[in-house]
Each structure stands twice: as C-alpha cells, then as structure tokens.
Scaffold this motif. Structure first.
Motif, PDB file in Angstrom:
ATOM      1  N   ASN A 178      34.169  65.054  23.464  1.00 36.20           N
ATOM      2  CA  ASN A 178      33.581  66.074  24.336  1.00 36.20           C
ATOM      3  C   ASN A 178      34.614  66.854  25.126  1.00 36.20           C
ATOM      4  N   SER A 179      35.592  66.152  25.676  1.00 36.47           N
ATOM      5  CA  SER A 179      36.577  66.821  26.517  1.00 36.47           C
ATOM      6  C   SER A 179      37.356  67.863  25.735  1.00 36.47           C
ATOM      7  N   ILE A 180      37.664  67.578  24.468  1.00 37.95           N
ATOM      8  CA  ILE A 180      38.436  68.519  23.657  1.00 37.95           C
ATOM      9  C   ILE A 180      37.617  69.770  23.370  1.00 37.95           C
ATOM     10  N   ILE A 181      36.358  69.572  22.967  1.00 31.42           N
ATOM     11  CA  ILE A 181      35.513  70.726  22.683  1.00 31.42           C
ATOM     12  C   ILE A 181      35.251  71.515  23.962  1.00 31.42           C
ATOM     13  N   TYR A 182      35.051  70.796  25.049  1.00 32.14           N
ATOM     14  CA  TYR A 182      34.848  71.465  26.343  1.00 32.14           C
ATOM     15  C   TYR A 182      36.088  72.267  26.732  1.00 32.14           C
ATOM     16  N   GLY A 183      37.261  71.739  26.401  1.00 34.02           N
ATOM     17  CA  GLY A 183      38.494  72.498  26.657  1.00 34.02           C
ATOM     18  C   GLY A 183      38.501  73.817  25.917  1.00 34.02           C
ATOM     19  N   GLU A 184      38.028  73.822  24.663  1.00 35.60           N
ATOM     20  CA  GLU A 184      37.958  75.071  23.902  1.00 35.60           C
ATOM     21  C   GLU A 184      36.972  76.046  24.543  1.00 35.60           C
ATOM     22  N   ILE A 185      35.839  75.532  24.987  1.00 35.81           N
ATOM     23  CA  ILE A 185      34.858  76.394  25.657  1.00 35.81           C
ATOM     24  C   ILE A 185      35.472  77.012  26.912  1.00 35.81           C
ATOM     25  N   LEU A 186      36.184  76.210  27.684  1.00 34.34           N
ATOM     26  CA  LEU A 186      36.823  76.710  28.910  1.00 34.34           C
ATOM     27  C   LEU A 186      37.861  77.772  28.586  1.00 34.34           C
ATOM     28  N   HIS A 188      37.759  79.938  26.110  1.00 34.84           N
ATOM     29  CA  HIS A 188      37.059  81.182  25.773  1.00 34.84           C
ATOM     30  C   HIS A 188      36.399  81.822  26.988  1.00 34.84           C
ATOM     31  N   THR A 189      36.124  81.035  28.024  1.00 27.44           N
ATOM     32  CA  THR A 189      35.555  81.602  29.257  1.00 27.44           C
ATOM     33  C   THR A 189      36.640  81.894  30.286  1.00 27.44           C
ATOM     34  N   ARG A 190      37.921  81.841  29.858  1.00 29.68           N
ATOM     35  CA  ARG A 190      39.087  82.237  30.659  1.00 29.68           C
ATOM     36  C   ARG A 190      39.382  81.302  31.835  1.00 29.68           C
ATOM     37  N   ASP A 191      38.882  80.095  31.781  1.00 27.27           N
ATOM     38  CA  ASP A 191      39.200  79.115  32.815  1.00 27.27           C
ATOM     39  C   ASP A 191      40.336  78.250  32.263  1.00 27.27           C
ATOM     40  N   TYR A 192      41.557  78.817  32.258  1.00 35.07           N
ATOM     41  CA  TYR A 192      42.652  78.207  31.513  1.00 35.07           C
ATOM     42  C   TYR A 192      43.149  76.903  32.126  1.00 35.07           C
ATOM     43  N   ARG A 193      43.175  76.786  33.436  1.00 36.51           N
ATOM     44  CA  ARG A 193      43.665  75.568  34.071  1.00 36.51           C
ATOM     45  C   ARG A 193      42.737  74.383  33.775  1.00 36.51           C
ATOM     46  N   LYS A 194      41.437  74.618  33.867  1.00 34.89           N
ATOM     47  CA  LYS A 194      40.506  73.540  33.546  1.00 34.89           C
ATOM     48  C   LYS A 194      40.517  73.251  32.045  1.00 34.89           C
ATOM     49  N   CYS A 195      40.797  74.270  31.243  1.00 35.23           N
ATOM     50  CA  CYS A 195      40.940  74.059  29.799  1.00 35.23           C
ATOM     51  C   CYS A 195      42.048  73.045  29.533  1.00 35.23           C
ATOM     52  N   ILE A 196      43.195  73.216  30.186  1.00 32.55           N
ATOM     53  CA  ILE A 196      44.314  72.287  30.013  1.00 32.55           C
ATOM     54  C   ILE A 196      43.929  70.902  30.512  1.00 32.55           C
ATOM     55  N   GLU A 197      43.279  70.861  31.682  1.00 31.48           N
ATOM     56  CA  GLU A 197      42.903  69.579  32.281  1.00 31.48           C
ATOM     57  C   GLU A 197      42.026  68.752  31.346  1.00 31.48           C
ATOM     58  N   TYR A 198      40.967  69.356  30.815  1.00 35.94           N
ATOM     59  CA  TYR A 198      40.028  68.588  30.002  1.00 35.94           C
ATOM     60  C   TYR A 198      40.541  68.344  28.589  1.00 35.94           C
ATOM     61  N   SER A 199      41.364  69.265  28.070  1.00 31.58           N
ATOM     62  CA  SER A 199      41.955  69.023  26.747  1.00 31.58           C
ATOM     63  C   SER A 199      42.893  67.832  26.806  1.00 31.58           C
ATOM     64  N   LEU A 200      43.670  67.726  27.880  1.00 34.56           N
ATOM     65  CA  LEU A 200      44.577  66.586  28.031  1.00 34.56           C
ATOM     66  C   LEU A 200      43.809  65.280  28.229  1.00 34.56           C
ATOM     67  N   GLY A 225      48.550  75.004  24.378  1.00 36.83           N
ATOM     68  CA  GLY A 225      49.640  75.977  24.331  1.00 36.83           C
ATOM     69  C   GLY A 225      49.159  77.390  24.616  1.00 36.83           C
ATOM     70  N   GLN A 226      48.018  77.769  24.027  1.00 37.31           N
ATOM     71  CA  GLN A 226      47.478  79.111  24.272  1.00 37.31           C
ATOM     72  C   GLN A 226      47.075  79.289  25.742  1.00 37.31           C
ATOM     73  N   ALA A 227      46.522  78.226  26.326  1.00 35.98           N
ATOM     74  CA  ALA A 227      46.120  78.322  27.734  1.00 35.98           C
ATOM     75  C   ALA A 227      47.345  78.536  28.629  1.00 35.98           C
ATOM     76  N   TYR A 228      48.424  77.801  28.350  1.00 40.06           N
ATOM     77  CA  TYR A 228      49.653  78.003  29.136  1.00 40.06           C
ATOM     78  C   TYR A 228      50.202  79.419  28.933  1.00 40.06           C
ATOM     79  N   TYR A 229      50.093  79.937  27.726  1.00 41.95           N
ATOM     80  CA  TYR A 229      50.570  81.301  27.469  1.00 41.95           C
ATOM     81  C   TYR A 229      49.772  82.304  28.295  1.00 41.95           C
ATOM     82  N   GLN A 230      48.457  82.123  28.362  1.00 40.96           N
ATOM     83  CA  GLN A 230      47.611  83.028  29.143  1.00 40.96           C
ATOM     84  C   GLN A 230      47.927  82.929  30.630  1.00 40.96           C
ATOM     85  N   SER A 236      56.018  75.947  28.687  1.00 38.46           N
ATOM     86  CA  SER A 236      54.994  74.942  28.403  1.00 38.46           C
ATOM     87  C   SER A 236      54.208  75.307  27.154  1.00 38.46           C
ATOM     88  N   ALA A 237      53.940  76.597  26.975  1.00 39.08           N
ATOM     89  CA  ALA A 237      53.227  77.042  25.779  1.00 39.08           C
ATOM     90  C   ALA A 237      54.012  76.672  24.521  1.00 39.08           C
TER      91      ALA A 237
END
Length: 596
Positions: A178-186, A188-200, A225-230, A236-237
């Motif tokens: 769930n956390s990985i898929i949720y990271g992808e959703i985050l 796409h909704t431009r919440d990059y910091r939370k994307c990194i948090e939940y993907s990790l 990596g994409q989230a860090y780039y954004q 880090s990316a």
C-alpha cells in the motif's frame, strides 16, 4: 514516473490475470458455462472471509471471471448474490467490489462513474459492517481502483484514509504494498515530500528473494528519484535513479533500464554533461520506441534540446517530430504526466523555430505550450480543491463509523435524541422563518412609509412653491394696480415719490431667494447641479432667471419679481442663452426643463 496502466489490487494480480488470459486463448478451449464455476464454494468463502483476506479472495474469483463472456460473468455474480447471505454487509461489500473490478478491467476506456457506483455501494456496506479492518480494505480497494482509472482525486482521498488514518500496512500482511502505491498517487498529486516518505516506508517490507518484489522496489526507487527531482534536489534524485537501475537487468527488464537512463540523461543535461546525456537518452529512445511511447517521446524531447545546444538543427527537427508522433499516439485519455511531457515538446519546438528565426512558428508553439500549461495548472488547482472536499467527506465517513458503533449500543436512545433534535431544529427553523417574515414585512412597511413620506414632502414642497410664486405674482400685480391708480388720479408729488421707492425695491429679496431655492430644490433636486455642469461660471442672477423661466412665468412677472424692467429681463434671458450656448431657435424653457 510511469503511471499504472494495470490494476494494483495485489502484487500477484497482474501475473495471474496475464496467465489466465494467455492460457485461455492459446489452448483454444471452449468457452466455459456457468456450471463450470464453483459458485457454492465462492459463496462460502466470501461469507467466512476474514477482513484481511478480502484482497486475496477477490483476486482468485476475479482472475477466473475476467476473460469470460460478459453474460456468463453477470449470471455468476447474480447467482452469488442470490445464494449468499443477503443481509450480510461484509458479503455485499465484497460482491460490490468484485462488480467494480470486473467493469474496470472489461472496459477499454475506464468508466469511472460506473465503477464509483459499485465502490460507493461497497463503502456503504463496509461502514454498516462496522469492522475497521474491512473498512480499511474497502478504502484501499476504492483508492487503488481509482488510481488505475486515473481518477487521482478519488484515489488520493481514499488511499490516504486507508494508509494514513488507520496505519495498517504492517498489521495486514497482504497489504504491505500500500505505501508504495500510495507514494505513486502522492507523486501524481504533487505532494512530493509525502511521496518520498511513504515510498520509503514500503521498501523495507519487500523481501528481495521475490522477483516481483525486486521489480516493485526498483520502480519505487525511480518514483523517489523523480520526487527529489521535482523538489530541486538533483543529487538525491541521481542517487535513487542509480539505485533503481541496479534492480533491473537489460535481459529481464530492458524497458525499465531504458526508463532510468531517460531520467539520468535529463539530470546530466541539466548539469551540462551533454555527451553523457546524449548517450543515455539515445539508448532510452531506441529501447522504448513503439514499446513505451511515453518515455520514448520524453527522451526524444531531451535529445532535441541537446542537438539545439549543439546547433544541429536537422537532428533536433527529427527528434521533435518523433516526440510529437509518439506522445500523440497514446490512448485517447492521455494521462497528466504525458501531457506534461507534451508541453515540454511544444516549448522545445518554440526554441527550435527561434533558432531558425521563424517567428510565426515560435508564436504558434508558445501558444500551444501556454494553453496546455495553463490547462494543467488549472487541473492541479481544481484537483486540490476536490481532494480537500473528498478528504473532508472521508473524515466524515470515518466519524460515521464511530457513530454506528454507538448506535449499536444505544439505538433507541439515539433515535429519541434525534427526534428531539429534529423537533428543536424544526422549531428553531419555524421561529427563524417567522422572524424573517416579520422582519421582511416590517421592512416593507417601513419602505412604504418612507415612500409615502417622500411623496407627501414632494406634494407639500410643490404646494409651497406654487403658493410662494403666487404671492410674488400677487405682490407684483398689487404694485402694478397701485401704480396705475396713482397715475390715473394724478397723485401729488409726495405720493409719486413713495410709489417710485416701492417699485424700485427688489421684490425677490435674499431671504425670499433662499426660501424659494429650498422649495425649488425639493421639486427639482438636480436642476441647479446640472445647470452648473453646463455652465460652471454661471452667476446667481442667471440661476434665478433660469429658475423663473423653468416655472413658465411671463417676462413682466419676472421683471416685477426681480425688481427690473422687462427689457432687462429680455437681456438677462439672452445672456443666459449665451451662457448655456443655446441657439436662438431652441426654446429655452424646454431646454431648462430637461435639466431638472
């Protein structure tokens, strides 16, 4: 990041569905009938199913129905509904989820509205069951299906409720992705910091001895990596792109190797390492063209930018043509990320035509870029608002679950309080409505009284002005009669002197004029203002003359009122006409009337 184009209900779902699909058509077996399915066994399984096993059960049933004739599938679901426990909220929630899943995977174009109808039914049944684990599973099913359908607002709202509010990914072992898929959703909704948090968060729960886990871990690292780039953190990316690349081999996952090289090439371009970037992007382009057109189109854009920097305009033209063809070849409902790539292509086209000094083409592609960019930003703003509303609705649903638990313990008491509450609310509404009606009625009466007072004041002012004017006229007439009589009787010199003193006085005194002006203003509020706008330097005497003309007095009456001769009245009228710049053929009285 490659958006998911396959369902993510579990890690095994993709593999199992493909196996069933290929085996069915490759072996040429006859189409199954309804008797070929273990409906009674499925009913028992769904009825006894634990909340944490909902995913697994639904996948097992769905993979057998997904490639079957739709009529047979509908009949199977109908049988499941008839043979199962109709009053079981858990059972009905699973059937609704199964129906939504089959609709989603049978449609070439995602029918999000139809899918949401069944998912809403699933959520309703899950709330009524009042089981937090089942509710968590239902929320995650809703979120993941909406993500597959690219309805990101609903995906975010329900997935965030499942992952953040309940924090159950570790509690239920079958849901540790769930956390990985949720990271992808985050992402796409431009919440990059939370994307990194939940993907990790999801990576440590994935043992690498499983090939599927290795694949998902590599994909997750690319997302980070994409989230860090954004976020503008290229070091880090690059680190996470390299980590992602290390999980894939060219033999097993050549497309994902090429995908990582595309993003690494973009980073090297930003750092000015053009030759490294060109090599990496060319590899990515050649490996993904006609297989992963999203990445191939993106790689082509960055290759074109490199050739523009190197003044190789023909090569830049080739890659830009390829990027437009590839990005426009995608399925009709183009994803947001692909639209982002397309806007980059338009901007690069503008740079290309600028290098060739083709201003019309520069303007055309800048216009295309601006239109698409503004559209994407507008979608982002609207999505943010929609997400906020859906989060509020989701929180309200969570609160409703707690309320349902209280209802089971004290249903009758709650009902009584609701009756009292509704009664008080109705009484309050009646009181408020009655007060509003009374207030409206009072305001209407007050407005009517004010209107009547104004009308009475206007009538009184008219009467007073008429009376005042009559008094002046009568005073003038009386003086005329006295003058005439004295002349006829040939009075003594002393009497003649008195008459001369009387007639030489100004009949309209300053006090009379002020009183006259007040009354006149009440009847004609804007007359003197409009008169001064027409002639800013108009004198008081001319204002008096204009007012008397407006009242349609004769020249003799005006002469008597003003204490001047008739000839002087004519001269004053002429000066007033000149002041107002009106020709001789214009009726001065009519003109002045239009000023009131």
């Amino acid at each position: 990041m490659r958006p998911l184009k396959t369902p993510w209900l579990s890690s095994t779902l993709i593999t199992l569905c493909l196996i069933v699909h290929l085996s069915t058509f490759s072996q040429g077996k006859p189409a199954p009938t309804i008797s070929d399915y273990p409906i009674d066994g499925w009913v028992k399984q769904l009825e006894l199913n634990k909340s944490e096993d909902v995913y697994t059960t639904l996948v097992e049933i769905a993979k057998k129905l997904l490639w079957t004739d739709s009529l047979i599938t509908n009949n199977v679901i109908k049988e499941l509904r008839q043979r199962g426990a109709k009053d079981s909220h858990r059972y009905n929630a699973q059937l609704a989820a199964l129906q939504a899943f089959i609709i989603m995977h049978r449609s070439e174009v995602r029918e999000a509205d139809k899918i949401r109808l069944w998912l809403d039914k699933m959520m309703e049944e899950a709330y009524l069951e009042n089981d937090p684990a089942l509710l968590h599973s239902a929320q995650w099913i809703y979120g993941s299906m909406m993500y597959t359908s690219q309805d990101l607002e609903y995906a975010y709202a329900y997935a965030s409720q499942a992952v953040e509010s309940y924090e159950l990914p570790n509690k239920y072992g079958s849901l540790h992705y769930n956390s990985i898929i949720y990271g992808e959703i985050l992402y796409h909704t431009r919440d990059y910091r939370k994307c990194i948090e939940y993907s990790l968060k999801g990576i440590p729960n994935m043992p690498e001895e499983d090939k599927v886990n290795i694949f998902l871990k590599g994909k997750c690292l690319n997302t980070i990596g994409q989230a860090y780039y954004q976020l503008g953190i290229p070091d880090s990316a690059m680190y996470y792109y390299q980590q992602s690349l290390s999980k894939f081999s060219e033999k097993v996952h050549p497309i994902w190797v090429a995908i990582n090289y595309c993003f690494i090439g973009q980073l090297n371009f930003d750092r000015g390492r053009l030759q490294e970037a060109k090599k990496e992007l060319h590899f990515s382009f050649s490996q993904t063209i006609n297989q992963e057109n999203t990445i191939a189109g993106r790689a082509a854009v960055w290759l074109a930018r490199i050739h523009l920097k190197e003044k190789q305009l023909d090569s830049a033209d080739y890659y830009l043509e390829q990027s437009i063809i590839l990005l426009n070849s995608l399925w009709p409902k183009r994803l947001l990320q692909e639209k982002n790539y397309l806007q980059d292509a338009y901007f690069t086209w503008a740079e290309y035509h600028q290098a060739r000094n083709q201003s019309d083409s520069v303007f055309h592609y800048l216009k295309q870029y601006t239109r698409l960019h503004d559209s994407l930003e507008r979608v982002a703003v609207l999505s943010g608002n929609k997400i906020a509303k859906l989060r509020i609705a989701s929180e309200q649903n969570h609160y409703a679950v707690q309320t349902l638990m209280i209802n089971k313990r004290a249903t009758e008491q709650k009902r009584n309080w609701m009756v009292v509450g509704i009664s008080l609310l109705l009484i309050t509404l009646v009181i408020l409505l009655d007060r509003e009606k009374k207030l409206a009625r009072y305001q209407q009466q007050l407005a009517a009284a004010q209107k009547e007072a104004l009308e009475m004041e206007a009538i009184t002012a008219r009467q007073q002005l008429d009376q005042f004017t009559r008094n002046l006229v009568e005073k003038t007439s009386l003086l005329e009669q006295v003058e005439k009589k004295l002349k006829e009787n040939q009075q003594l010199q002393e009497q003649e002197k008195m008459l001369e003193q009387l007639t030489s006085q100004t009949i309209l005194t300053e006090e009379d004029w002020l009183r006259f002006k007040r009354l006149f203003d009440k009847m004609n509020p804007s007359f003197f203002t409009n008169l001064k706008e027409k002639a800013e330097d108009i004198s008081v005497a001319e204002q008096r003359m204009a007012a008397l003309i407006h009242l349609k007095l004769t020249s003799r009456q005006m002469a008597a009122i003003l204490g001047i001769s008739v000839d002087s009245v004519h001269k004053n009228r002429q000066r007033l006409r000149q002041r107002l710049q009106q020709p001789a053929d214009v009726n001065l009285g009519d003109y002045l009337k239009r000023l009131s």
